[in-house]
Design an enzyme around this catalytic site. Structure first.
Site, PDB file in Angstrom:
ATOM      1  N   ARG A   1      43.351   5.158 116.226  1.00  0.00           N
ATOM      2  CA  ARG A   1      44.059   4.106 116.970  1.00  0.00           C
ATOM      3  C   ARG A   1      43.298   2.791 116.906  1.00  0.00           C
ATOM      4  O   ARG A   1      43.650   1.828 117.545  1.00  0.00           O
ATOM      5  CB  ARG A   1      44.223   4.545 118.422  1.00  0.00           C
TER       6      ARG A   1
ATOM      7  N   LYS B   1      28.486  28.008 105.867  1.00  0.00           N
ATOM      8  CA  LYS B   1      27.016  28.054 105.811  1.00  0.00           C
ATOM      9  C   LYS B   1      26.586  28.969 104.670  1.00  0.00           C
ATOM     10  O   LYS B   1      27.170  30.034 104.447  1.00  0.00           O
ATOM     11  CB  LYS B   1      26.439  28.544 107.141  1.00  0.00           C
TER      12      LYS B   1
ATOM     13  N   ASP C   1      33.999  28.294 122.859  1.00  0.00           N
ATOM     14  CA  ASP C   1      33.385  27.323 121.945  1.00  0.00           C
ATOM     15  C   ASP C   1      32.680  28.007 120.770  1.00  0.00           C
ATOM     16  O   ASP C   1      32.693  27.504 119.658  1.00  0.00           O
ATOM     17  CB  ASP C   1      32.372  26.480 122.742  1.00  0.00           C
TER      18      ASP C   1
ATOM     19  N   HIS D   1      32.922  31.306 115.778  1.00  0.00           N
ATOM     20  CA  HIS D   1      31.734  31.485 114.944  1.00  0.00           C
ATOM     21  C   HIS D   1      31.145  32.908 115.012  1.00  0.00           C
ATOM     22  O   HIS D   1      30.901  33.534 113.993  1.00  0.00           O
ATOM     23  CB  HIS D   1      30.638  30.500 115.339  1.00  0.00           C
TER      24      HIS D   1
HETATM   25  C1  BG6 Z   1      30.479  23.768 117.345  1.00  0.00           C
HETATM   26  C2  BG6 Z   1      30.456  23.819 118.848  1.00  0.00           C
HETATM   27  O1  BG6 Z   1      31.602  24.440 116.846  1.00  0.00           O
HETATM   28  O2  BG6 Z   1      29.314  24.388 116.827  1.00  0.00           O
HETATM   29  C3  BG6 Z   1      29.204  23.155 119.386  1.00  0.00           C
HETATM   30  O3  BG6 Z   1      31.601  23.157 119.372  1.00  0.00           O
HETATM   31  C4  BG6 Z   1      27.975  23.748 118.738  1.00  0.00           C
HETATM   32  O4  BG6 Z   1      29.119  23.304 120.802  1.00  0.00           O
HETATM   33  C5  BG6 Z   1      28.108  23.758 117.223  1.00  0.00           C
HETATM   34  O5  BG6 Z   1      26.865  22.964 119.128  1.00  0.00           O
HETATM   35  C6  BG6 Z   1      26.966  24.524 116.588  1.00  0.00           C
HETATM   36  O6  BG6 Z   1      27.013  24.365 115.197  1.00  0.00           O
HETATM   37  P1  BG6 Z   1      25.711  24.519 114.324  1.00  0.00           P
HETATM   38  O7  BG6 Z   1      26.180  24.403 112.920  1.00  0.00           O
HETATM   39  O8  BG6 Z   1      24.776  23.438 114.749  1.00  0.00           O
HETATM   40  O9  BG6 Z   1      25.169  25.881 114.647  1.00  0.00           O
END
Ligand code: BG6
Length: 500
Positions: free
Chosen positions: A53, A195, A248, A253
């Site tokens: 925006r 990764k 999160d 992950h």
């Molecule tokens: C993100 C989360 O998906 O992954 C964050 O929203 C977190 O809260 C991050 O800090 C961690 O990613 P990495 O690659 O630093 O382990």
């Protein structure tokens, strides 16, 4: 040996980043694209069109990127110290950038007209729409794209996490996006899959003969998956209060790491074969619901310690609310996979903010030898380190040199990627963006995968919501609340760092 791999032929694409001036774009996407450009993995005609925006012109946007992303490079820990003095590549990269101001859902359609103008005449190119924006915008953005006639058969859409708050909201997003794009065109990103060590896990498991025979409940006692961070959540309360560690980090992950550790060998290294096997693991997770949630899960929230503020005292744009007091910044879970390979093998998942170290790893703890003839042995352990230093360690027992009594010592056989391979280890987003541009969805989550993960997470969220108790406090800079240690201690086990 060259540190730059031979470039593979690149598709020419127009990459449209919605939320293109935001944090993710400036910190991750643009640096990743710059690296791809520098290493010859972007076709010369590929353009990057940021939408926001912001009311910026192309020149404004290039100036912003020039000022901010270059600074970013200097303070980011990039393994090979980006040679930003390589100005010719940088200038070439900046020239690819465009900016379009857009008002999603608003009555002013001039932004869409401007985007149409930029894209028209290039219909035969791949088009990638990257939605680096809150999930509530995914549906409206896709609808407006379709209304503007911008979705071609060669288009793809990339969705950033979080994909919903729970199963129904994830399904609603999937339906909205699915009304415009076919599943083959939808790339749901989980940056952990980009990764290096995570991809290496598949190679380690399926390109080496020695592991597979022992990769099961006969030989493995348990698995620990940890993603520990030293950072807190300053400035993120608005998001984090409604997310918490479970949504999160675990829903995406950590569960992705679990599926890759536990999946059956796929028949082929192909997009569907691998994802089919991952979904089966998620579907085999034993549900944790109702009163069991207390026994198998732990939630914590960091409180101030030393000069580190507690979660409720973190500086932020919004003051803490009741939701802030209830949100977990740490969680540990004992998961079980109900199938032949893994029956009886707990998978302990753990993630937290403001822990004493930054470390993501998968620890596979083997059982003890069936019959010990030496006193003092400890069982083998395989550690796959995702960060900070990517590598693999197998802890084996060895005899300490000496002529006296045989004394055993656990010693690590280590493979450090940084030391073994001279090539730069790319950032997760570099790999994933290259895959999106090449149209390869293997490392992206399929709809059924995301929904299976939510199906397992939702009952835990429900039980936590119904529980009047607050998360257990843990001082900032420590390894989480006492409950996390009891979770393993009850069965005579301990988290990896406790017995190092
Ligand atoms: C993100 C989360 O998906 O992954 C964050 O929203 C977190 O809260 C991050 O800090 C961690 O990613 P990495 O690659 O630093 O382990």
């Amino acid at each position: 040996m060259s540190t730059h791999p031979e470039p593979t032929p690149a598709h020419t694409a127009d990459l449209v980043v919605f939320g293109g001036t935001g944090d993710l774009s400036m910190r991750k996407l643009l640096p990743a694209l710059y690296h791809s450009d520098r290493e010859g993995r972007l076709s010369p005609e590929t353009r990057v069109i940021a939408m926001s925006r912001g009311g910026l012109t192309d020149a404004d946007f290039r100036g912003k990127v020039d000022a901010e992303v270059r600074d970013g490079f200097e303070c980011r820990r990039v393994r090979d110290q980006v040679p930003i003095e390589d100005l010719a590549v940088w200038e070439r990269f900046l020239a690819r950038l465009h900016h379009v101001s857009v008002d999603v859902g608003g009555s002013d359609k001039s932004g869409w007209d401007a985007l149409s103008g930029l894209l028209s005449g290039f219909e035969s190119r791949d088009r990638v729409f990257y939605l680096a924006s809150p999930p509530r915008t995914f549906g409206p953005f896709c609808r407006e794209l379709a209304e503007a006639g911008l979705v071609t058969p060669r288009s793809r859409v990339v969705l950033e996490k979080p994909l919903g708050q729970d199963l129904p909201s994830a399904q609603a997003i999937n339906d909205e996006v699915g009304a415009i794009f076919e599943e083959r065109q939808i790339f749901r990103i989980d940056h952990y899959l980009g990764k290096e060590t995570v991809q290496n896990l598949l190679v380690l498991r399926f390109a080496n003969a020695f592991l597979e025979p022992v990769w099961n409940s006969l030989w493995i006692d348990h698995v620990q998956i940890t993603a520990a961070e030293t950072v807190g959540t300053p400035g993120r309360r608005g998001y984090y209060d409604h997310a918490g560690a479970l949504r999160d980090m675990v829903q995406n992950h950590l569960l992705q790491l679990l599926t890759l550790t536990a999946m059956e060998p796929p028949a082929r290294n192909d997009r569907e074969a691998i994802r089919d096997e991952k979904v089966k693991v998620l579907q085999a997770l034993r549900p944790i619901a109702g009163t069991e949630v207390d026994r198998f899960t732990v939630r914590g929230q960091y409180v101030g310690a030393g000069d580190m503020p507690g979660y409720l005292d973190e500086p932020g744009s919004t003051p803490p609310t009741e939701a802030s007091a209830r949100v977990e910044t740490f969680t540990a879970i004992r998961a079980e996979i109900k199938n032949w390979r893994w029956a009886g093998v707990p998978f302990y998942l753990r993630t937290g903010k403001r822990m004493p170290y930054r470390r993501s790893e998968i620890v596979v703890q083997f059982k003890d030898v069936p019959h010990s003839i030496f006193p003092g042995g400890t069982p083998n352990r395989l550690v796959l380190r995702l960060q900070p230093e990517e590598g693999i360690e197998l802890h084996i027992m060895a005899k300490e040199p000496g002529a006296g009594e045989v004394t055993l010592k656990p010693v690590p056989m280590s493979l450090s990627f940084g030391e073994t391979f001279t090539a730069r280890v790319p950032e997760a987003y570099e790999r994933l963006l290259s895959d999106v541009l090449a149209g390869n969805p293997t490392l992206f989550m399929r709809r059924d995968e995301v929904e299976a993960a939510w199906r397992w997470i939702d009952p835990i969220l429900d039980a936590w919501k119904a529980d009047p108790a607050l998360p257990e406090p843990y001082p900032a800079g420590t390894t989480g609340p006492a409950g996390a240690h009891e979770l393993l201690g009850r069965s005579g086990r301990a988290w990896h760092e406790e017995d190092m």
